[in-house]
Design a protein around this motif. Structure first.
Motif, short mmCIF file in Angstrom:
data_model
loop_
_atom_site.label_atom_id
_atom_site.label_comp_id
_atom_site.label_asym_id
_atom_site.label_seq_id
_atom_site.Cartn_x
_atom_site.Cartn_y
_atom_site.Cartn_z
N GLU A 1 6.05 58.97 41.94
CA GLU A 1 7.17 59.13 41.20
C GLU A 1 7.14 59.00 39.74
N GLU B 1 4.11 55.78 46.51
CA GLU B 1 5.26 56.33 46.09
C GLU B 1 5.49 55.93 44.74
N LYS C 1 7.29 53.94 34.32
CA LYS C 1 8.49 54.68 34.58
C LYS C 1 9.73 54.57 33.51
N CYS D 1 7.75 61.58 36.87
CA CYS D 1 8.65 61.04 35.73
C CYS D 1 8.13 61.58 34.38
N ASN E 1 14.09 58.60 47.58
CA ASN E 1 13.75 58.21 45.88
C ASN E 1 12.52 59.33 45.32
N GLN E 2 11.56 59.65 46.27
CA GLN E 2 10.50 60.68 45.86
C GLN E 2 11.01 61.91 45.69
N ALA F 1 12.89 62.15 42.62
CA ALA F 1 11.90 62.56 41.45
C ALA F 1 11.32 63.77 41.31
#
Lengths: 224, 679
Positions: free
Chosen positions: B167, B163, B132, B171, B204-205, B208
């Motif tokens: 993510e 996750e 990432k 990305c 956070n997911q 993203a």
């Protein structure tokens, strides 16, 4: 225009009518324990009240280890632990990383290791100041500690307080929580803030039994 | 072998890294890896140091070896080594361009990808996080999603329970999806549906996925429409709900998504209702600290772009006040300042009410009466180029007002001079895009108000404008010429002479003959402004000048490279046709001349034009030529008659344009007077 007066009896009657569920209160307590990282307390509370925490208590353990390391002044250990937990946290939070380095310097000064402190300041902190100008002011304050014999009583002496450690620990804790997609703030303080705000609003319209002491929640008679 | 204390100096640590040779093994290697990792995380200086020491290829070789051995089922000892190596590699790729390059060059990516399917979660996490970091850099290679194999791989990542992995997939997609073809391929493969379902995950997911969705639908009307159809509108609803999410960054990202969809396929997000909500949410986000507040004004500008209705909405919820409050802050981040200025420019681009608000004095803290315009003018001197450009655009748009509003600009003589001087300073800016915007602003400001014109001359603005009018860049030539043209509008003789002196005949003629017809047009308009109000050529040109200019003008009229050129050219001739008999005769000769039997004369050609402005300009010219108070008008009428002009005029009696009809009648009346007095 005179304010409406609400007597203690009236007030208590109104309060009685407000129903709050026990489960909600338990959840608030659990949320507080979990966010602040009190694993043992959270575990005990879970057993006693049957309230399920909304995170896996195992993840709290890791976070707690980091917090404890920092609170006992063991910054290097804390950094290693948080890097094991999630190496991207310190890479993406330059201000936090600076504060941790700053804390390391403070600990070196506290234990009287002046030479080491100077070397550390030069090798580790100076580059932070170069990389980011906004750190310079704080950097200067910390390095200034080295100039004083009686560090505890010098102008920036408060940096040596344990409160500084707690401040940094709190910042670190918040960053870990954010990286785990959790709220970094427990809900309880927000509720208390709302209580104070609501009372301030009501102050303009009425005189009523007010809570002035949050720790005791004692209700004072309305000022007439 | 002599025993030496193990130190943690970078050189020593690096020496212990690698596979075989003098490198450490087992526990010692693991320790060395951990040491590097802990030294470099958060520390740019250390990263650069280790890069120079060649640590990256060594670490990647360790990773490769461990991965190979792990795949061969060699043992659990490999996992910790893989984790530390991956973490170190990821850190090198974070925030340091040279680091990203080194990591890519050392071939880390394929190894990191291979560990995504490892049985140990910690290993998977480490690989996903590092990848990432790499894919968040602009330098990372694009993942070719047009290849089935790759697409399937990405889909498998999106299906993961982990996750960090999902993510990562989001990305990679956001980074690699650029062309419409790629967006369509992803859409066809069901990526959007999967992303929408992931919106129910952690914050956070969510973030993203939102960034990823935006990348896939952006500027693609087909994909955007298909998104809007997912789940019969459930996907859109999910996005709309997220604009009320508790986290500001999530609210911002979902706004951006909806804005992107709205721009790509208007019909689905067309309802004013949702757009109004977006304006409200973004207006609140303006006040958030950090990157959310920095980016919010840019999104707001995009949302309301060219939409007067939304401008009004924004106005009604005091967005202007909110934006202006920031301008008063002594230390405001450049990015945010740029965004605010651009948002203000957008609001001023159409609504007079907005412009007035910025022009009128407002009282702020410390009871200082300040005009927002003055704060914007201050930004013209900002260190950051983008801020200067944004301030220019803002001033250009504010000054689009009616002329009488512009008079208000004089209130406060300080800013009068200041704005001109600062804009002229920007004419020297190394960036041509800033020069262009400064020219745009000057164009508006210079039209009215003699005092501003004198400031322009005094501060060397005219010289610089003339210099720019000979630039290699045609847009710069055009814009600077426009400013000079506007300067000359209703200018007095002194100002006209000043311009002519600076500009020089040579330059003026070459501009009249410029390759770009838009520049020819401006040059002609400039000539018009020069001769406007003069009653004879001596007032402004020497005879030599005049004949050269007239030659150029008529040449361009013959070439007729564009409608605008013809119209301006005819205006010039009309003006000249108001001068002496001699001048009128020359103009007449130009108008009726034709090269051969096939091409019609200029007059006929223009009178027959579909464009009413050109017909009108020609009629004005004829009106002046046939003015009864001039001695030679009668012979000119005869010439026009012979050339078939009168005939042409008579055929135009039913001209659809009323202005044309009126002038036409007047010309014919004047001509008939002469006809009847023929012996």
């Amino acid at each position: 225009m005179s304010k409406k007066v609400i007597t203690r009896e009236e007030w208590e009657r109104k309060l009685k009518d407000v129903k709050i569920r026990k489960e909600d209160m338990n959840k608030l307590v659990m949320n507080f324990l979990v966010t602040e990282g009190y694993v043992d307390a959270a575990e005990k509370f879970r057993i006693e009240s049957g309230t399920e925490p909304d995170v896996d208590l195992a993840t709290i353990t890791d976070r707690m280890a980091v917090k404890q390391a920092l609170q006992s002044g063991n910054v290097e250990d804390a950094i290693e632990k948080v890097n094991d937990l999630n190496p991207t946290i310190l890479d993406t939070n330059p201000q936090l990383y600076f504060h941790l380095q700053q804390q390391r310097l403070i600990e070196l000064i506290r234990s009287g290791k002046v030479e080491e402190a100077l070397e550390f300041a030069q090798e580790e902190l100076a580059p932070r100041g170069e990389e980011n100008q906004s750190f310079l002011e704080e950097l200067e304050k910390t390095v200034a500690l080295l100039a004083f014999e009686d560090v505890k009583n010098c102008p920036y002496g408060e940096l040596l307080d344990t409160s500084q450690r707690l401040k940094t620990a709190s910042e670190l804790n918040a960053a870990i929580l954010t990286s785990q997609s959790h709220d970094k703030d427990p809900k309880l303080p927000s509720l208390l803030k709302m209580l104070i705000w609501a009372q301030n609003q009501l102050d303009e319209k009425a005189a009523y039994p007010k809570i002035n002491n949050l720790t005791t929640a004692a209700v004072d008679d309305p000022a007439v | 072998m002599p025993s030496s204390a193990v130190t943690n100096r970078p050189e020593e640590v690096t020496a212990r890294l690698g596979v075989g040779g003098g490198a450490a093994q087992g526990e010692a290697l693991l320790k060395a890896l951990r040491e590097v990792k802990n030294q470099i995380i958060g520390n740019k200086t250390k990263k650069l140091l280790y890069l120079q020491l060649g640590a990256v290829p060594k670490i990647v070789s360790v990773l490769a070896a461990s991965v190979a051995s792990s795949l061969g089922g060699a043992g659990l000892e490999d996992a910790p080594v893989i984790v530390q190596a991956a973490a170190a590699i990821g850190s090198f790729a974070c925030g340091v361009e040279d680091g990203v390059r080194a990591v890519l060059d050392a071939g880390a990516v394929p190894h990191l990808i291979s560990i995504l399917s490892h049985h140990d979660d910690k290993v998977v996490d480490a690989g996903a996080r590092s990848l990432k970091m790499i894919f968040q850099s602009k330098m990372a290679p694009k993942y070719d999603v047009l290849q089935d194999k790759n697409l399937n791989f990405i889909l498998s990542l999106l299906d993961s329970d982990n996750e960090n992995v999902t993510e990562l997939a989001a990305c990679i997609i956001a980074h690699s999806c650029e062309t419409n073809e790629e967006q369509k391929a992803l859409c066809d493969a069901g990526v959007l549906q999967r992303l929408v379902s992931l919106l129910g995950g952690s914050s956070n997911q969510k973030d993203a996925c939102l960034e990823c969705i935006k990348a896939v639908v952006k500027d693609n009307s087909e994909v955007s429409s298909r998104f809007s159809c997912i789940g019969n509108g459930k996907a859109l609803k999910a996005l709309s709900d997220l604009i009320q999410d508790r986290y500001p960054y999530t609210r911002l990202l979902s706004c951006k998504c909806l804005i992107a969809i709205g721009h790509a396929s208007p019909s689905y997000v067309e309802e004013l209702q949702i757009k109004t909500k977006l304006v409200l949410v973004l207006a609140e986000l303006l006040e958030e600290p950090g990157r959310v507040g920095d980016e919010a004004p840019f999104s707001l500008k995009k949302l309301i772009a060219d939409n007067e209705e939304l401008h009004k909405q924004a106005l009604s919820i005091n967005v202007i006040e909110k934006l202006c409050n920031f301008l008063h802050m002594s230390s405001i981040q450049s990015r945010r300042l740029q965004g605010i200025l651009l948002a203000l420019s957008e609001l001023c681009s159409k609504l007079e009410k907005c412009r007035c608000q910025l022009l009128s004095p407002q009282v702020y803290s410390l009871n200082l009466e300040v005009r927002v315009l003055d704060l914007v003018i201050d930004s013209l001197e900002h260190d950051c180029a983008e801020v200067r450009a944004a301030a220019c655009i803002c001033i250009r748009n504010i000054t689009r007002s009616l002329k009488d509003r512009l008079q208000n600009l004089s209130a406060g003589s300080l800013s009068n001079e200041a704005v001109v001087i600062r804009l002229v300073q920007l004419l020297y800016d190394p960036s041509s895009s800033i020069q262009l915007v400064a020219l745009g602003a000057l164009c508006n400001i210079i039209v009215i108000c003699a005092s501003r014109k004198s400031v322009l001359i005094r501060c060397g603005g005219v010289s610089q404008l003339v210099r720019l009018s000979t630039s290699m860049d045609s847009t710069l030539r055009l814009k600077s010429l426009s400013v000079l043209r506007n300067f000359l509008f209703l200018a007095n003789t002194t100002d006209k002479e000043c311009i002519l002196k600076e500009l020089s005949l040579h330059t003026l003629v070459s501009l009249l003959n410029d390759a770009e017809h838009s520049i020819q047009e401006q040059a002609l308009a400039l000539v018009n402004n020069l001769i406007d109000g003069c009653s004879s050529v001596e007032h402004i040109f020497t005879e030599k000048c005049y004949s050269l200019i007239l030659d150029a003008v008529t040449r361009q009229l013959k070439q007729a490279s564009s409608l605008g050129v013809c119209i301006q050219g005819m205006f010039v001739l009309s003006n000249i046709a108001a001068w002496s008999d001699f001048d009128k005769d020359s103009v007449t000769d130009y108008l009726i001349a034709y090269d051969d039997n096939h091409k019609p004369s200029l007059a006929i050609k223009f009178l027959q034009s579909n464009d009413k402005s050109l017909r009108l300009a020609s009629l004005w010219c004829l009106l002046n030529l046939t003015n009864p108070s001039s001695a030679g008008s009668s012979r000119r009428v005869t010439k026009l008659q012979t050339a078939g002009i009168i005939f042409q005029l008579k055929s135009m009696l039913n001209d659809p344009c009323s202005d044309c009809k009126l002038r036409l009648r007047m010309v014919l009346e004047q001509c008939t007077e002469f006809e009847t007095s023929q012996p």
